[in-house]
Design a protein around this motif. Structure first.
Motif, PDB file in Angstrom:
ATOM      1  N   LYS A  16      61.957  48.170  57.681  1.00 27.57           N
ATOM      2  CA  LYS A  16      61.562  49.277  56.800  1.00 27.57           C
ATOM      3  C   LYS A  16      60.113  49.707  57.030  1.00 27.57           C
ATOM      4  O   LYS A  16      59.572  50.515  56.279  1.00 27.57           O
ATOM      5  CB  LYS A  16      61.766  48.893  55.333  1.00 27.57           C
ATOM      6  N   LEU A  40      64.362  55.556  51.114  1.00 26.79           N
ATOM      7  CA  LEU A  40      64.302  54.500  50.111  1.00 26.79           C
ATOM      8  C   LEU A  40      65.006  54.946  48.831  1.00 26.79           C
ATOM      9  O   LEU A  40      64.996  56.122  48.478  1.00 26.79           O
ATOM     10  CB  LEU A  40      62.848  54.140  49.806  1.00 26.79           C
ATOM     11  N   GLU A  54      66.229  48.788  48.941  1.00 20.42           N
ATOM     12  CA  GLU A  54      66.031  48.283  50.300  1.00 20.42           C
ATOM     13  C   GLU A  54      65.058  47.104  50.369  1.00 20.42           C
ATOM     14  O   GLU A  54      64.919  46.467  51.402  1.00 20.42           O
ATOM     15  CB  GLU A  54      65.520  49.420  51.204  1.00 20.42           C
TER      16      GLU A  54
END
Length: 103
Positions: A16, A40, A54
């Protein structure tokens, strides 16, 4: 942090990183939809704190703050070391972990 008693600190998996770079480099004033553009998904803890689906780690904390001005000796507050470098006086936040969410 001054408006709420609780806060979260969110940890994300390495994949991420680009999403975090995106939200860190775009202003919410200019890009009202930056969270979804970063991919997100926000949600909330039982205390009402925002977290992201996430994320893989989100401790919920109870906040207290210590104003650095009140904890520095007066000789340090007047020191040009802070004003010359543009550091100014900051607030330090200390939180007690009251819950932890691990994915």
């Amino acid at each position: 942090m001054e408006r709420n008693e609780h806060f979260t600190v969110t940890g994300f998996p390495e994949e991420k990183c680009s999403a975090l770079q995106y939200i860190g480099s775009h202003s919410g004033r200019d890009d009202k939809d930056k969270i979804s553009k970063a991919g997100l998904t926000p949600s909330f803890t039982e205390l009402g704190n925002p977290i992201f689906e996430e994320a893989n780690l989100s401790p919920s904390n109870v906040a207290s703050s210590i104003n650095r001005r009140s904890t520095l000796p007066s000789s340090h507050r007047r020191s040009s070391r802070y004003t010359r470098r543009g550091l100014g006086i900051h607030t330090m936040y200390i939180g007690e972990i009251v819950n932890i969410w691990i994915k």
